[in-house]
Design a protein around this motif. Structure first.
Motif, mmCIF file in Angstrom:
data_model
loop_
_atom_site.group_PDB
_atom_site.id
_atom_site.type_symbol
_atom_site.label_atom_id
_atom_site.label_comp_id
_atom_site.label_asym_id
_atom_site.label_seq_id
_atom_site.Cartn_x
_atom_site.Cartn_y
_atom_site.Cartn_z
ATOM 1 N N UNK A 122 0.793 -1.268 -0.134
ATOM 2 C CA UNK A 122 0.133 0.040 -0.113
ATOM 3 C C UNK A 122 1.025 1.320 -0.058
ATOM 4 N N UNK A 123 2.181 1.097 0.447
ATOM 5 C CA UNK A 123 3.074 2.371 0.276
ATOM 6 C C UNK A 123 3.281 2.422 -0.958
ATOM 7 N N UNK A 125 1.616 1.736 -3.450
ATOM 8 C CA UNK A 125 0.424 2.377 -4.225
ATOM 9 C C UNK A 125 0.500 3.917 -3.825
ATOM 10 N N UNK A 126 0.536 4.301 -2.649
ATOM 11 C CA UNK A 126 0.624 5.422 -2.530
ATOM 12 C C UNK A 126 1.558 6.460 -3.214
ATOM 13 N N UNK A 127 2.779 5.691 -3.355
ATOM 14 C CA UNK A 127 3.793 6.526 -4.153
ATOM 15 C C UNK A 127 3.224 6.387 -5.631
ATOM 16 N N UNK A 136 10.118 4.103 -10.569
ATOM 17 C CA UNK A 136 10.830 5.298 -9.463
ATOM 18 C C UNK A 136 9.992 4.770 -8.331
ATOM 19 N N UNK A 140 12.485 4.557 -4.957
ATOM 20 C CA UNK A 140 12.402 5.511 -3.865
ATOM 21 C C UNK A 140 11.728 5.209 -2.807
ATOM 22 N N UNK A 141 11.212 3.942 -2.998
ATOM 23 C CA UNK A 141 10.230 3.231 -1.810
ATOM 24 C C UNK A 141 10.707 2.203 -1.238
ATOM 25 N N UNK A 144 14.727 1.576 -0.619
ATOM 26 C CA UNK A 144 15.148 1.967 0.600
ATOM 27 C C UNK A 144 14.562 1.070 1.816
ATOM 28 N N UNK A 145 13.432 0.531 1.697
ATOM 29 C CA UNK A 145 12.843 -0.013 2.518
ATOM 30 C C UNK A 145 13.412 -1.666 2.898
ATOM 31 N N UNK A 227 18.003 4.413 10.339
ATOM 32 C CA UNK A 227 17.595 5.570 9.578
ATOM 33 C C UNK A 227 16.066 5.612 8.987
ATOM 34 N N UNK A 228 15.534 4.208 8.891
ATOM 35 C CA UNK A 228 14.198 3.745 8.268
ATOM 36 C C UNK A 228 13.101 3.879 9.453
ATOM 37 N N UNK A 229 13.489 3.096 10.586
ATOM 38 C CA UNK A 229 12.195 3.328 11.513
ATOM 39 C C UNK A 229 12.393 4.392 12.462
ATOM 40 N N UNK A 230 13.571 4.982 12.793
ATOM 41 C CA UNK A 230 13.587 5.682 13.958
ATOM 42 C C UNK A 230 13.227 7.226 13.945
ATOM 43 N N UNK A 231 13.060 7.640 15.046
ATOM 44 C CA UNK A 231 12.352 8.857 15.227
ATOM 45 C C UNK A 231 13.306 9.796 14.752
#
Lengths: 231, 361
Positions: A122-123, A125-127, A136, A140-141, A144-145, A227-231
């Motif tokens: 769904x991420x 899809x959002x992109x 792309x 871009x999504x 990195x994940x 980097x990914x999940x952090x605050x």
């Protein structure tokens, strides 16, 4: 320190590092593609591809090595063709890299596939609703994940490549300076009388490299997770 | 104007809908499982229906007959999902600029305008994991706006939030509708959100469209209004603030005549949407006297509809319609007939502040 290992043993360590590094880096793009395809696409031959990728995991390594010799040897059906454009794999370090890459491939693909399956489609899809085309969205999504999975897969593959013995010795033999990797060298030392000390030292070197790879992977994955999940 | 016709078969469920969504906010209203999200996904291009013809003005988004299917990234349609779907590996700022980067439309300067409108300036350097639900939803809204879409789709953007968070976001949605002027297709199953936000309503039930049209009309139609929930049945009346009285009442002018409400915190001259619940409207055949209710409006009975043991009476008040729910016995005793002149009695408190939406003045 340098004379702690014999020159022959050093050569084996350097060759093993080179072979494993190339095996890992060269197979990584294909590994990502295979993992993504297996995780996300439904196509005829999905099961076949899955089986093919996993085959080296379940076949005896000697069998894999022999099949490599049949296909990539100088008279093999691919080797023959490669020979004409000046690429020889059999009995060269490049062949050792190919053998290591194929043996490590299932582990690499499994690790990456798990991380692809963990990415919420769904991420993606959002992109796409935000104007990103398929390539792309991947760059871009998705990419990195799945970076932690790629790192884990690469390091796992590297460690597996460092230890590969059966397929390598069958395909490219055990030529010092050419195809003698650390496991082949340990094997050779143990075959010769009085080689136990040299073998034991090489074993320690192998353990050191393996532990180093493990720590590196831990450190990298923690860095990426921050980097990914952090605050 | 968005025009949608689509048919799609699921296991044991067939979706077959057609409706138009003009300018403003079109609410797709219905219970869970009525197919609302499927419709929105088809408009966004995330779903390829068995048959569909979806156009936006001259632009054909999907046309099964001609084999046209524009991929989602080329539709220029912003989508605000129920679950925000922010990119976890990017900061709020990078999330907001994601669409801008791909569409290349609009000015980067608009970032500050949208950030101001949504009040998310302080969040820019943070990552989505560090945001509250309401903050995430506002960022998702900003991200969709900044991709400079031709229209916005919102799939229950408030459903996962508690009431205070809803109240935090509703004003932004109103501003979006009125100030930015972006057409919005809004999925919801909340009558309160429909009453506050919708300019057009599409009422859906089990894969079909039961009714569609201007919000005031659908909400005051006795045939469709009960579908919004019996307790929530009510009409929308547009009004304008005329004055603030010293005793705490606000004086409003409506097509039905003057109305008095407990203080409404809005400047004089401002237009409002009032929601008048059918159960808060009484009917009198003669002007009542000695009654505490302040708002007594002359009205004409337009029609009567029997519903759930009661009667829903549609009253004509100065060209607009309001509904009154009374018992069948009252209707008989008062001898209510279409065309009969009566008086509608509204208690001043019957227009709850929470249902007052500011509409374009």
């Amino acid at each position: 320190m340098a004379d702690w290992l014999t020159p022959e043993a050093w050569q084996a360590v350097r060759l093993s590092l080179k072979v494993s590094l190339w095996a890992t880096l060269a197979s990584l793009p294909l590994g990502i593609l295979a993992a993504y395809a297996l995780a996300r696409w439904r196509f005829p031959g999905h099961g076949l591809l899955n089986g093919l990728v996993h085959l080296p995991l379940v076949l005896p390594p000697v069998v894999t090595g022999y099949l490599l010799l049949l296909t990539f040897g100088r008279r093999g059906w691919i080797g023959q063709w490669l020979d004409q454009i000046g690429i020889v794999l059999a009995f060269r370090w490049t062949g050792a890299a190919l053998a290591a890459a194929i043996m490590a491939f299932p582990l690499m693909v499994r690790a990456i596939r798990l991380s692809v399956e963990a990415v919420d489609p769904r991420l993606e899809q959002a992109a796409s609703t935000l104007g990103a085309s398929r390539p792309w969205v991947f760059l871009t999504v998705t990419l990195p994940l799945i970076l932690p999975g790629i790192l884990a897969g690469a390091i796992l593959a590297f460690a597996k490549a460092m230890g590969e013995f059966g397929a390598t010795i069958t395909f490219v033999s055990n030529i010092p300076g050419q195809t003698q990797t650390v496991p082949s060298a340990i094997y050779a030392f143990l075959q010769a009388p009085g080689g136990e000390t040299a073998a034991a030292r090489l074993v320690l070197a192998a353990i050191a490299v393996a532990l180093g790879a493990l720590f590196l992977s831990e450190w990298l994955s923690r860095l990426v997770a921050r980097r990914i999940g952090g605050a | 104007m968005l025009s949608v016709t689509l048919r799609h078969r699921f296991a044991g469920f067939t979706l077959d809908v057609g409706f138009d969504a003009p300018e403003g906010l079109t609410a797709l209203f219905g219970h869970s499982g009525s197919g609302k999200t499927t419709v929105v996904n088809a408009v966004a291009g995330l779903l390829r229906p068995d048959f569909a013809c979806i156009t936006d003005g001259d632009t054909v988004l999907t046309d099964s007959r001609r084999g046209i299917f524009l991929p989602p990234h080329r539709r220029g349609i912003g989508y605000v999902f129920q679950d925000a779907r922010l990119f976890p590996h990017l900061t709020v700022r990078q999330n907001l600029l994601f669409g801008h980067w791909f569409t290349g439309r609009g000015q980067k300067a608009q970032l500050s305008r949208v950030v101001d409108m949504l009040g998310i300036g302080a969040l820019l350097p943070r990552r989505p994991a560090a945001l509250s639900g309401g903050e995430r939803q506002r960022v998702a809204l900003g991200r969709a706006i900044l991709s400079h879409p031709r229209m916005l789709l919102m799939d229950e953007p408030l459903a996962s939030l508690d009431q205070p968070r809803k109240d935090e976001i509703l004003p932004y949605l109103e501003r979006l509708r009125d100030e930015v002027g972006l057409p919005i297709l809004y999925v919801t199953h909340s009558p309160a959100e429909v009453a506050r936000l919708a300019t057009t309503i599409v009422l859906m039930d089990r894969g079909r469209v039961l009714a569609s049209g201007p919000a005031a009309q659908v909400m005051s139609d006795p045939a469709t209004a009960p579908r919004l929930g019996l307790a929530d049945t009510g009409a929308i009346l547009t009004a304008q603030i005329k004055g603030q009285d010293a005793d705490g009442l606000t004086w409003l002018s409506t097509p039905a005549g003057p109305l008095f409400l407990p203080q409404v915190a809005a400047p004089i001259g401002r237009s409002l949407r009032l929601r008048i619940l059918a159960q808060d409207v009484m009917i009198a055949t003669v002007p009542p006297q000695g009654i505490s209710a302040l708002n007594i409006i002359p009205a004409t009975v337009r029609d009567l509809t029997h519903a759930d043991g009661g009667v829903l009476v549609r009253l004509d008040v100065g060209g607009q319609a309001i509904l009154s729910r009374i018992t069948a016995r009252s209707a008989r005793v008062l001898d209510l007939q279409p065309g009969k002149p009566v008086h509608a009695v509204l208690k001043a408190v019957s227009v709850a502040p929470g249902t007052i939406g500011l509409s374009a003045g």
